[in-house]
Motif scaffolding. Sequence first.
Motif, PDB file in Angstrom:
ATOM      1  N   ASP A 172     -79.037  42.866  32.511  1.00  0.00           N
ATOM      2  CA  ASP A 172     -78.681  41.470  32.234  1.00  0.00           C
ATOM      3  C   ASP A 172     -77.166  41.283  32.267  1.00  0.00           C
ATOM      4  OD1 ASP A 172     -81.326  40.979  31.938  1.00  0.00           O
ATOM      5  OD2 ASP A 172     -81.295  40.697  29.768  1.00  0.00           O
ATOM      6  N   ALA A 173     -76.446  42.228  31.654  1.00  0.00           N
ATOM      7  CA  ALA A 173     -74.985  42.131  31.641  1.00  0.00           C
ATOM      8  C   ALA A 173     -74.415  42.250  33.046  1.00  0.00           C
ATOM      9  CB  ALA A 173     -74.413  43.221  30.745  1.00  0.00           C
ATOM     10  N   LEU A 174     -75.016  43.130  33.878  1.00  0.00           N
ATOM     11  CA  LEU A 174     -74.543  43.282  35.258  1.00  0.00           C
ATOM     12  C   LEU A 174     -74.799  42.006  36.057  1.00  0.00           C
ATOM     13  CD1 LEU A 174     -73.324  45.175  37.390  1.00  0.00           C
ATOM     14  CD2 LEU A 174     -75.648  45.988  37.884  1.00  0.00           C
ATOM     15  N   MET A 231     -73.697  37.558  45.351  1.00  0.00           N
ATOM     16  CA  MET A 231     -73.767  38.380  44.142  1.00  0.00           C
ATOM     17  C   MET A 231     -73.809  39.865  44.472  1.00  0.00           C
ATOM     18  SD  MET A 231     -76.195  36.219  41.484  1.00  0.00           S
ATOM     19  CE  MET A 231     -76.170  37.558  40.301  1.00  0.00           C
ATOM     20  N   PHE A 232     -74.544  40.245  45.532  1.00  0.00           N
ATOM     21  CA  PHE A 232     -74.620  41.666  45.880  1.00  0.00           C
ATOM     22  C   PHE A 232     -73.240  42.235  46.213  1.00  0.00           C
ATOM     23  CE2 PHE A 232     -79.357  42.035  47.272  1.00  0.00           C
ATOM     24  CZ  PHE A 232     -79.717  41.874  45.942  1.00  0.00           C
ATOM     25  N   ALA A 269     -69.159  49.456  42.517  1.00  0.00           N
ATOM     26  CA  ALA A 269     -69.596  50.650  43.246  1.00  0.00           C
ATOM     27  C   ALA A 269     -70.402  51.552  42.332  1.00  0.00           C
ATOM     28  CB  ALA A 269     -68.385  51.398  43.794  1.00  0.00           C
ATOM     29  N   GLY A 270     -71.487  52.092  42.861  1.00  0.00           N
ATOM     30  CA  GLY A 270     -72.334  52.984  42.084  1.00  0.00           C
ATOM     31  C   GLY A 270     -73.415  52.277  41.299  1.00  0.00           C
ATOM     32  N   LYS A 271     -73.442  50.942  41.315  1.00  0.00           N
ATOM     33  CA  LYS A 271     -74.466  50.184  40.615  1.00  0.00           C
ATOM     34  C   LYS A 271     -75.213  49.291  41.592  1.00  0.00           C
ATOM     35  CE  LYS A 271     -72.106  50.106  36.134  1.00  0.00           C
ATOM     36  NZ  LYS A 271     -71.626  49.269  35.015  1.00  0.00           N
ATOM     37  N   GLN A 272     -76.415  48.898  41.217  1.00  0.00           N
ATOM     38  CA  GLN A 272     -77.255  48.079  42.100  1.00  0.00           C
ATOM     39  C   GLN A 272     -77.982  47.026  41.286  1.00  0.00           C
ATOM     40  OE1 GLN A 272     -80.008  50.322  44.434  1.00  0.00           O
ATOM     41  NE2 GLN A 272     -80.686  48.598  45.645  1.00  0.00           N
ATOM     42  N   VAL A 295     -61.860  38.878  36.832  1.00  0.00           N
ATOM     43  CA  VAL A 295     -62.383  39.735  37.899  1.00  0.00           C
ATOM     44  C   VAL A 295     -62.171  41.195  37.506  1.00  0.00           C
ATOM     45  CG1 VAL A 295     -62.213  40.343  40.329  1.00  0.00           C
ATOM     46  CG2 VAL A 295     -61.904  37.972  39.614  1.00  0.00           C
ATOM     47  N   PRO A 296     -63.235  42.025  37.550  1.00  0.00           N
ATOM     48  CA  PRO A 296     -63.078  43.432  37.164  1.00  0.00           C
ATOM     49  C   PRO A 296     -62.083  44.166  38.050  1.00  0.00           C
ATOM     50  CG  PRO A 296     -65.398  42.830  37.353  1.00  0.00           C
ATOM     51  CD  PRO A 296     -64.618  41.708  37.927  1.00  0.00           C
TER      52      PRO A 296
END
Length: 575
Positions: free
Chosen positions: A253-255, A285-286, A291-294, A345-346
Amino acid sequence: RRKLRTNVAAAFPNLSAEQLTEFIPNKEELNVIKIHCHKGEAVTVYVTNRNPILFEIEKALYPTVYALWVYPDLLPAFSTWPPVLRKLAGGADLMLPGVVVPPSGFPQVERGTLCAVTLLGNRAPVAVAVATMSTAEMLAAGMKGKGFAVLHTYMDHLWEYGDKSCPPTLAPSVTDSADKERAEDGEEPAISFPTDMLQHVDIGDLSLKEQDGCATLVGKEELDEDKAAETADDERLLMACLSFFFLPAEQMDALFNQCFFHALKCKVKKSDLPLLTSTFLRSHMFSCCPAGKQLDIKKSSYKKFSKFLQCMQHQKILQVKELNKGVESIVEVDWKHPDIKAFEVPEGFSSASAAQDSKSEDREQVYHAPEIIPLYGVSTKMIPLFQESGHKKGSVLSSSEVRNIVINYVKANELVDETNKNFVKVNAILCDCLLDKLEQDEISKLKWDDLLSRCLEQMQPLHQVTFFGQEPVVRKGNIEPIDITLAQRSSNKKVTIIKNLELYGLDPQCVANILQQKVQASASISPVPGTKDRVQVQIQGNQIHHLAKMLLEEYQLPRKYIQGLEKAPKLGRKK
């Protein structure tokens, strides 16, 4: 209305006269619906503004969560932890170990009192329940056992009958003196844990179990009997909070929230609207996912992307409309919303790269043509033929299933012609289902092909559309093809008009932008005359050749789903 208002006033005496008039309006539409639950209980539901507000079982009135969101203090409320909600929505009752004990103590209730269940930190109720113990009995039992029998929850079938909105965020009432001082200083009430408890409790020892169909949060590590009474409340609080923060669903949810606000802030422009929700997820959104998350909506608590967008719409961040059945688009975004403004922005996503992605998104996005399967629904006329196979009116079948059912029916009733097996004898049921009145006295046999084609003609046409990465959607009727026509405007100018792009998962604004870049001609989108929430693309000149190349070669759409790719028709006539 007067009788209902009197009954509501008797059931909920804390409602003022003004609130009562607002609750049961004098002039607004008020509907009464009779329903039956899966156990056979007869229930009366009262609906206003398309939302159920009350339900009545055995002459007892109960408010729905929609009503409690407007009047959160209507019932005495008990709080639980957010992870417990999923168990309650699944049909479980609320166990006392899952109930949060506030510093000010529980509200005083008796056995059988109607109560509301809220989540910690939000005063908006998420369930309606009946207390199985009085407050004194709960405390005397050491907060063990079943505390509340749940009747109705957020996300159940009764909630789905309304507009499916999410609970509003209502600040919890400040009752503790220490919390009041913190509130006066502008701080939020906080929950603290003993440091020695944080050192000795391992996250791996925590689990969420379901016992006897009821939700309860427990830990594997047992405390000594001497210390159990002193630390039971603190341990429950710690275990529930830690299990909440480390649930995979909450992480997903947070992602999703992060990628959602990142896409709105850096990717989507006002000129992109209306934007298909599938395009927003796939192309915007994708690309914002670290990186490393989906992103995987099925691993979130929402389960469906449409439910996630409903929650965002309820917070008034954006507005989503269904341009066509099963095809939703984002039509409006409030870029001045505090949540969008406050989003940062991260690291690793520079504003320059974000701007570059935004400019090239039309070229980078990959379109997958939807899978379209023709289906057939059992009509009233065909019920006698299909009821032997266990199907009823409205049953959805594929053409192969219809063929097998008809063949089995013919063989079971020995209707194959003995002299010529290419023919089928018409009995009374086939006669009523397949033959017109004028044919019933003339036709006694049908060829196999004629028999099957007549069956399909008499059934209700349906079609199933499966977009890439989404659940299949079944729609009524045959799918409308993409309609390309050539029209003539003033000064003999030709305009190419494209309709029904949304039905195939194509964003009309995106198609207009691509065509404008390819042919260097002015393109725009406008509402389709005489329709609601349907748009069409208009581009100057005869662009049928460019459209054919784009739709057939680039998007790999079958030619049978595109109307108007033949030689341009005469002006003024629709091909």
